[in-house]
Scaffold this motif. Structure first.
Motif, short mmCIF file in Angstrom:
data_model
loop_
_atom_site.label_atom_id
_atom_site.label_comp_id
_atom_site.label_asym_id
_atom_site.label_seq_id
_atom_site.Cartn_x
_atom_site.Cartn_y
_atom_site.Cartn_z
N VAL A 190 41.82 90.59 12.11
CA VAL A 190 43.15 90.55 12.71
C VAL A 190 43.76 91.95 12.73
O VAL A 190 43.69 92.68 11.75
CB VAL A 190 44.09 89.62 11.91
N VAL A 191 44.35 92.29 13.88
CA VAL A 191 45.23 93.45 13.95
C VAL A 191 46.61 92.89 14.24
O VAL A 191 46.79 92.16 15.22
CB VAL A 191 44.80 94.41 15.09
N ALA A 192 47.58 93.16 13.36
CA ALA A 192 48.93 92.62 13.56
C ALA A 192 49.81 93.69 14.19
O ALA A 192 49.67 94.88 13.92
CB ALA A 192 49.51 92.17 12.23
N VAL A 193 50.70 93.25 15.08
CA VAL A 193 51.72 94.13 15.67
C VAL A 193 53.06 93.47 15.41
O VAL A 193 53.20 92.26 15.63
CB VAL A 193 51.49 94.29 17.19
N VAL A 194 54.02 94.22 14.92
CA VAL A 194 55.31 93.60 14.58
C VAL A 194 56.48 94.30 15.26
O VAL A 194 56.45 95.49 15.54
CB VAL A 194 55.54 93.57 13.05
N SER A 195 57.53 93.49 15.50
CA SER A 195 58.79 93.98 16.08
C SER A 195 59.79 94.26 14.97
O SER A 195 59.57 93.90 13.82
CB SER A 195 59.41 92.90 16.97
#
Ligand code: ADP
Ligand code: ASP
Ligand code: MG
Length: 405
Positions: free
Chosen positions: A34-39
């Motif tokens: 998993v590669v997570a991207v967050v706001s």
């Protein structure tokens, strides 16, 4: 490998950050990379912009980017820490560290390329990279942002650069609906939507996906799954082609409220006038949207066009100067307008869609100020206070609340 992007509401509180981290941990434990991207958390970006404007009503774009990029910079380490606490190795990365290289246009930078060395390095070490969305770095090492809602674009661009199997966009609704479910209560969730339809919907105000994210997804063939971070059900897949029998004339309704119009009265009807007016706007980075030029009478005509209301003051100043140059009679600027659109590939070659839209609006007592179309979209500019009602009327008129979608 999967890229998972979590939007602002989904990471809005410490409890929600724990919930999101649990979800990432479960995916990792299920055997996926998993590669997570967050706001930014909740309304952080809005609050930072308001704070900036309280110290300077017209903050420079460079300093504003330096400020608002911090929203995402805060979420990423919080998620990484939370994962570590759950026994899942993780490392947070800023946009620059993740290799997101952009143009130098502050507040509307475009991703030029991604050098994901540090992400790949983290994955090799079995760490989950948690990337701050929305931000990047220019060639001059300036911090840039990708425009409101731009974390979606970070996620899809990373999925493309990493050749991930898919990109999941986790948000506060359970997928893409036939209209904004907060405005049209009878809106229905779509199981699939085509990239081109989603791109048109996003471009005319359906903020569930950032338009450039959809564009990149289509270009690189990234399957995008938009779904809820609050429930486990499947959401909506954005795909290249719908099964033939699923094609409908109209698939969705969208509205956009940040709209204003400028009219230049009495411009001479000769070559070069439109260029003289639109060139300085373009040089100032102001996008012009719907343009209507009237039929000329006795060598003069009127030119009306729409801009974002947030650009109105700047646009009016520029247009007044240009109008004087070309000898126009008068310039008027009006805010308080909105765009109301219907979108669907099925309307290609289907007669009567526009007529049905205009009839429905007329029966609802809604006046149309301007109209623009693409092959798969019709947009009407209407008074802002009528746009939500208009969305409900059109949703019903095109049977989106009843037909299978
Ligand atoms: P995030 O913070 O997760 O990026 P956004 O607020 O940017 O979330 O986008 C999700 C919102 O988009 C929803 O809460 C919904 O009100 C709005 N929206 C507008 N049009 C649609 C649509 N057609 N389908 C689903 N949501 C929509
Ligand atoms: N935080 C940014 C915004 O509010 C980017 C995003 O949420 O995608 O616009
Ligand atoms: Mg968003």
């Amino acid at each position: 490998m999967i890229v998972q992007k979590y939007g602002g509401t989904s990471v809005g509180t410490a409890a929600r950050i724990r919930r999101v981290s649990r979800r990432i941990a479960d995916t990792v434990q299920g055997g996926q990379q998993v590669v997570a991207v967050v706001s930014a958390m909740g309304h952080t970006t809005d609050r930072l912009i308001a704070l900036a404007e309280s110290v300077n009503p017209e903050p420079s774009a460079r300093e504003l980017d330096m400020l608002v990029a911090n929203g995402e910079t805060i979420t990423a380490p919080l998620v990484a820490m939370c994962l570590q606490g759950m026994g899942v190795p993780a490392i947070s990365l800023s946009g620059a560290q993740a290799g997101v290289r952009t143009s130098g246009h502050h507040s509307r930078a475009r991703i030029r390329d991604i050098k994901p060395d540090r992400i790949l390095d983290a994955l090799r070490r079995k760490q989950v990279p948690v990337v701050a969305g929305f931000q990047g770095v220019s060639e001059e090492l300036e911090i840039t942002t990708l425009g409101r809602g731009g974390s979606d674009t970070t996620a899809v661009a990373l999925a493309a650069a990493l050749r991930a199997d898919s990109c999941e966009i986790y948000t506060d609704v359970s997928g893409i609906f036939t209209a904004d479910p907060r405005v049209v209560k009878s809106a229905r969730k779509l199981t699939h939507i085509q990239y081109d339809e989603m791109l048109e919907l996003a471009a005319v105000g359906a903020r569930v996906m950032h338009p450039r994210a959809v564009e990149i997804g289509e270009l690189y063939g990234v399957p995008i799954h938009v779904r809820s971070s609050f429930s486990r059900g499947v959401g909506t897949m954005i795909v290249a082609q719908l099964p033939m029998e699923d094609r409908q004339r109209v698939r969705g309704v969208a509205q956009e409220k940040n709209v204003a119009k400028i009219t230049i009265v009495g411009v001479r009807d000769r070559p070069g006038v439109a260029a003289a007016i639109f060139e300085p706007l373009s040089a100032a980075g102001i996008s012009v949207d719907v343009i209507v030029q009237n039929i000329g009478r006795s060598g003069h005509t009127d030119l009306t066009f729409s801009v974002a209301e947030s650009d109105l003051k700047a646009a009016e100043k520029i247009v007044k100067a240009a109008a004087k140059e070309v000898g126009a009679k008068r310039v008027s600027a009006t805010g308080g307008i909105a765009k109301l659109s219907i979108v669907g590939t099925g309307m290609l070659g289907t007669p009567g869609v526009a007529a049905r839209m205009f009839r429905a609006l007329a029966e609802g007592g809604i006046n149309i100020e301007m109209i623009s179309t693409s092959e798969i979209r019709i947009t009407c500019l209407v008074a802002r206070e009528q746009v939500d009602k208009g969305a409900r009327i059109l949703h019903h008129a095109f049977e989106l609340d009843t037909e299978a979608v």
